[in-house]
Motif scaffolding. Structure first.
Motif: not given
Length: 244
Positions: A3, A6-7, A11, A244
């Motif tokens: 995660p 991915k974040m 961004s 998200k």
């Protein structure tokens, strides 16, 4: 992928999207400002860029074109930048749709230009010739711009010198425009010695375009690539907002 990764990716894409569209927005503002300047204060513009003036044809029309391009870029840049900043799915999909419509229109225009070149030439010639007959020698700006075009491109008329037949210029001066004359002769008295030796401007310009088709194609491909990139970024953000 974790995660956190991915974040981080989300961004990064968001920042790239904001910066990319901020550049488009600023570019649009610049275009809009220049377009308004050219349209409102043409003399000042030509005084500053005097060396370019012989190559600037129909400068007022160019000003309006720049204004339209600037306004479109402003809208696109705002939608993309603000949509990414606010993480708005509505603005992102609107941005994607607008750019997609422009992209499809460009592809359609390119295909039409390749497939229907002859038809396009015929239609444009059919519009330009009557316009030349109507305005040459009557509209001072139109006449000056045509003279500049013929002198710079070394051409005469749309198809040839006979396009000037029955124009107010020929009726008044009893000769063809100076760029069409060969050796200072009066082509009305000597039609076989006149500017018929010069190629029509339409054919000459089309010939130039075909000569530089590779460069134009490369520029078009570059523009298309620049349009695809923000569409991909916008769709990525749109699809990953819920994750998200």
């Amino acid at each position: 992928i974790s995660p956190g990764a991915k974040m981080g990716c989300f961004s990064f894409i968001k920042v790239v999207m904001i910066l990319f569209n901020l550049a488009i927005f600023l570019g649009g503002g610049t275009f809009l400002g220049v377009g308004i300047w050219v349209t409102v204060d043409e003399d000042s513009f030509l005084n500053i860029f005097g060396t370019l003036s012989p190559h600037v044809m129909h400068v007022a029309n160019v000003g309006y074109l720049i204004i339209v391009i600037g306004a479109i870029l402003l809208v696109i840049g705002f939608l993309g930048c603000y949509g990414a900043q606010k993480e708005s799915k509505c603005l992102l999909i609107t941005f994607f749709s607008v750019v997609l419509v422009i992209f499809i229109a460009e592809i359609a225009a390119a295909v039409m230009a390749l497939v229907y070149t002859g038809l396009a030439e015929m239609l444009l010639s059919g519009v330009l010739t009557p316009l030349l007959k109507e305005k040459y020698g009557v509209d001072e700006r139109f006449t000056e711009n045509w003279n500049l075009t013929m002198e710079e491109v070394h051409c005469c008329g749309v198809s040839n010198y006979t396009d000037f037949n029955d124009t107010q210029w020929v009726i008044k001066h009893e000769t063809y425009p100076a760029p069409c004359l060969v050796g200072g002769l009066l082509p009305l008295a000597h039609p076989h010695l006149c500017g018929c030796l010069l190629q029509g401007c339409f054919d000459k310009i089309v010939e130039e375009i075909r000569t530089h088709a590779g460069v134009l194609g490369g520029v078009a491909a570059g523009i298309a690539a620049l349009e695809i990139v923000p569409m991909v970024l916008a769709m990525y953000l749109y699809c990953h907002l819920d994750q998200k």
